[in-house]
Design a protein around this motif. Structure first.
Motif, mmCIF file in Angstrom:
data_model
loop_
_atom_site.group_PDB
_atom_site.id
_atom_site.type_symbol
_atom_site.label_atom_id
_atom_site.label_comp_id
_atom_site.label_asym_id
_atom_site.label_seq_id
_atom_site.Cartn_x
_atom_site.Cartn_y
_atom_site.Cartn_z
ATOM 1 N N ALA A 6 0.835 -1.205 0.000
ATOM 2 C CA ALA A 6 0.000 0.000 0.000
ATOM 3 C C ALA A 6 0.869 1.256 0.000
ATOM 4 C CB ALA A 6 -0.939 -0.005 1.203
ATOM 5 N N ALA A 7 1.926 1.258 0.796
ATOM 6 C CA ALA A 7 2.821 2.417 0.850
ATOM 7 C C ALA A 7 3.492 2.659 -0.493
ATOM 8 C CB ALA A 7 3.871 2.209 1.936
ATOM 9 N N LYS A 8 3.876 1.593 -1.172
ATOM 10 C CA LYS A 8 4.505 1.713 -2.495
ATOM 11 C C LYS A 8 3.534 2.327 -3.510
ATOM 12 C CE LYS A 8 7.436 -1.014 -5.514
ATOM 13 N NZ LYS A 8 8.052 -2.308 -5.743
ATOM 14 N N ILE A 9 2.274 1.924 -3.438
ATOM 15 C CA ILE A 9 1.239 2.463 -4.332
ATOM 16 C C ILE A 9 1.018 3.940 -4.060
ATOM 17 C CG2 ILE A 9 -1.239 2.390 -4.853
ATOM 18 C CD1 ILE A 9 -0.999 -0.703 -4.288
ATOM 19 N N PHE A 10 0.856 4.291 -2.795
ATOM 20 C CA PHE A 10 0.589 5.683 -2.447
ATOM 21 C C PHE A 10 1.802 6.569 -2.724
ATOM 22 C CE2 PHE A 10 -2.592 3.676 0.547
ATOM 23 C CZ PHE A 10 -3.662 3.921 -0.295
ATOM 24 N N LYS A 11 2.999 6.035 -2.533
ATOM 25 C CA LYS A 11 4.211 6.794 -2.853
ATOM 26 C C LYS A 11 4.275 7.069 -4.354
ATOM 27 C CE LYS A 11 9.198 6.855 -2.508
ATOM 28 N NZ LYS A 11 10.404 6.107 -2.208
ATOM 29 N N ALA A 12 3.948 6.075 -5.155
ATOM 30 C CA ALA A 12 3.971 6.256 -6.614
ATOM 31 C C ALA A 12 2.977 7.323 -7.045
ATOM 32 C CB ALA A 12 3.666 4.934 -7.317
ATOM 33 N N GLU A 85 -6.592 -3.438 -13.159
ATOM 34 C CA GLU A 85 -7.931 -3.352 -12.563
ATOM 35 C C GLU A 85 -8.034 -4.092 -11.231
ATOM 36 O OE1 GLU A 85 -11.271 -3.898 -15.168
ATOM 37 O OE2 GLU A 85 -10.027 -3.405 -16.903
ATOM 38 N N GLU A 86 -7.325 -5.204 -11.096
ATOM 39 C CA GLU A 86 -7.377 -5.963 -9.843
ATOM 40 C C GLU A 86 -6.818 -5.136 -8.689
ATOM 41 O OE1 GLU A 86 -5.420 -9.703 -10.407
ATOM 42 O OE2 GLU A 86 -6.715 -10.245 -12.080
ATOM 43 N N LEU A 87 -5.760 -4.394 -8.962
ATOM 44 C CA LEU A 87 -5.162 -3.572 -7.915
ATOM 45 C C LEU A 87 -6.097 -2.434 -7.512
ATOM 46 C CD1 LEU A 87 -2.562 -3.321 -6.220
ATOM 47 C CD2 LEU A 87 -1.824 -1.610 -7.869
ATOM 48 N N ILE A 88 -6.813 -1.877 -8.483
ATOM 49 C CA ILE A 88 -7.783 -0.825 -8.175
ATOM 50 C C ILE A 88 -8.827 -1.346 -7.187
ATOM 51 C CG2 ILE A 88 -9.651 0.591 -9.129
ATOM 52 C CD1 ILE A 88 -7.992 0.805 -11.688
ATOM 53 N N GLU A 89 -9.284 -2.560 -7.413
ATOM 54 C CA GLU A 89 -10.271 -3.160 -6.512
ATOM 55 C C GLU A 89 -9.684 -3.369 -5.112
ATOM 56 O OE1 GLU A 89 -12.152 -6.643 -8.202
ATOM 57 O OE2 GLU A 89 -12.352 -5.639 -10.139
ATOM 58 N N GLU A 90 -8.425 -3.819 -5.052
ATOM 59 C CA GLU A 90 -7.769 -4.029 -3.754
ATOM 60 C C GLU A 90 -7.644 -2.713 -2.991
ATOM 61 O OE1 GLU A 90 -4.145 -6.410 -3.338
ATOM 62 O OE2 GLU A 90 -4.535 -7.165 -5.360
ATOM 63 N N VAL A 91 -7.189 -1.660 -3.688
ATOM 64 C CA VAL A 91 -7.020 -0.360 -3.046
ATOM 65 C C VAL A 91 -8.376 0.196 -2.618
ATOM 66 C CG1 VAL A 91 -6.284 2.043 -3.419
ATOM 67 C CG2 VAL A 91 -4.854 0.155 -4.223
ATOM 68 N N SER A 92 -9.379 0.002 -3.443
ATOM 69 C CA SER A 92 -10.725 0.467 -3.102
ATOM 70 C C SER A 92 -11.215 -0.198 -1.816
ATOM 71 C CB SER A 92 -11.679 0.178 -4.252
ATOM 72 O OG SER A 92 -12.968 0.575 -3.943
ATOM 73 N N LYS A 93 -10.998 -1.496 -1.695
ATOM 74 C CA LYS A 93 -11.386 -2.211 -0.475
ATOM 75 C C LYS A 93 -10.597 -1.702 0.724
ATOM 76 C CE LYS A 93 -12.798 -6.521 -2.645
ATOM 77 N NZ LYS A 93 -12.463 -7.932 -2.862
ATOM 78 N N LEU A 94 -9.307 -1.462 0.508
ATOM 79 C CA LEU A 94 -8.461 -0.961 1.593
ATOM 80 C C LEU A 94 -8.954 0.404 2.072
ATOM 81 C CD1 LEU A 94 -5.757 -1.188 3.229
ATOM 82 C CD2 LEU A 94 -4.723 0.088 1.359
ATOM 83 N N LEU A 95 -9.287 1.278 1.140
ATOM 84 C CA LEU A 95 -9.710 2.629 1.505
ATOM 85 C C LEU A 95 -11.125 2.681 2.083
ATOM 86 C CD1 LEU A 95 -8.254 4.672 -1.460
ATOM 87 C CD2 LEU A 95 -7.381 4.524 0.873
ATOM 88 N N SER A 96 -11.922 1.675 1.781
ATOM 89 C CA SER A 96 -13.273 1.656 2.351
ATOM 90 C C SER A 96 -13.266 1.268 3.819
ATOM 91 C CB SER A 96 -14.171 0.702 1.553
ATOM 92 O OG SER A 96 -13.794 -0.640 1.804
ATOM 93 N N LEU A 97 -12.149 0.744 4.282
ATOM 94 C CA LEU A 97 -11.955 0.343 5.684
ATOM 95 C C LEU A 97 -12.952 -0.724 6.136
ATOM 96 C CD1 LEU A 97 -11.256 3.852 7.239
ATOM 97 C CD2 LEU A 97 -9.596 2.154 6.496
ATOM 98 N N GLN A 98 -13.452 -1.497 5.217
ATOM 99 C CA GLN A 98 -14.345 -2.590 5.550
ATOM 100 C C GLN A 98 -13.504 -3.850 5.760
ATOM 101 O OE1 GLN A 98 -17.144 -2.918 2.401
ATOM 102 N NE2 GLN A 98 -18.109 -0.980 2.845
ATOM 103 N N LYS A 99 -13.961 -4.696 6.642
ATOM 104 C CA LYS A 99 -13.266 -5.958 6.864
ATOM 105 C C LYS A 99 -13.394 -6.820 5.621
ATOM 106 C CE LYS A 99 -13.550 -6.015 11.795
ATOM 107 N NZ LYS A 99 -13.601 -6.812 12.969
ATOM 108 N N GLN A 100 -12.300 -7.470 5.301
ATOM 109 C CA GLN A 100 -12.283 -8.284 4.069
ATOM 110 C C GLN A 100 -12.295 -9.747 4.404
ATOM 111 O OE1 GLN A 100 -8.797 -6.806 2.164
ATOM 112 N NE2 GLN A 100 -9.601 -4.762 2.102
#
Length: 100
Positions: A6-12, A85-100
């Motif tokens: 996640a940090a690598k994505i946000f840094k980019a 697209e798969e990473l977008i879904e992962e980040v979206s789930k992470l940012l929604s703060l919902q339990k996965q």
């Protein structure tokens, strides 16, 4: 998703030019979505639309690829970018703060 990834994505995406470049790639991806034309974005089209030099765009593309936000492919002399697209879904789930 682990915190290092996640940090690598946000840094980019923290660089304004890189974020703008990513948005352009995503915009071109979205505009081709209804027609399902393989969601390709030619880097030459991006260079024309942004006020950023080709070497700088090349550097930013490398950073986006390293963060796994996009993938690239050579077609002849052209470089094509595709959104992960798969990473977008992962980040979206992470940012929604919902339990996965």
């Amino acid at each position: 998703m682990d915190t290092k990834k996640a940090a690598k994505i946000f840094k980019a995406l923290s660089n304004p030019n890189r974020l703008e470049l990513y948005f352009k790639i995503a915009e071109m991806h979205e505009s081709s979505f209804p027609t399902d034309t393989d969601s390709e974005c030619f880097v030459t089209d991006i260079i024309r639309s942004l006020n950023i030099g080709a070497p700088t765009i090349s550097h930013h593309i490398k950073e986006l690829v390293n963060a796994d936000l996009i993938s690239t492919e050579k077609k002849g002399k052209f470089l094509i970018c595709k959104v992960n697209e798969e990473l977008i879904e992962e980040v979206s789930k992470l940012l929604s703060l919902q339990k996965q």
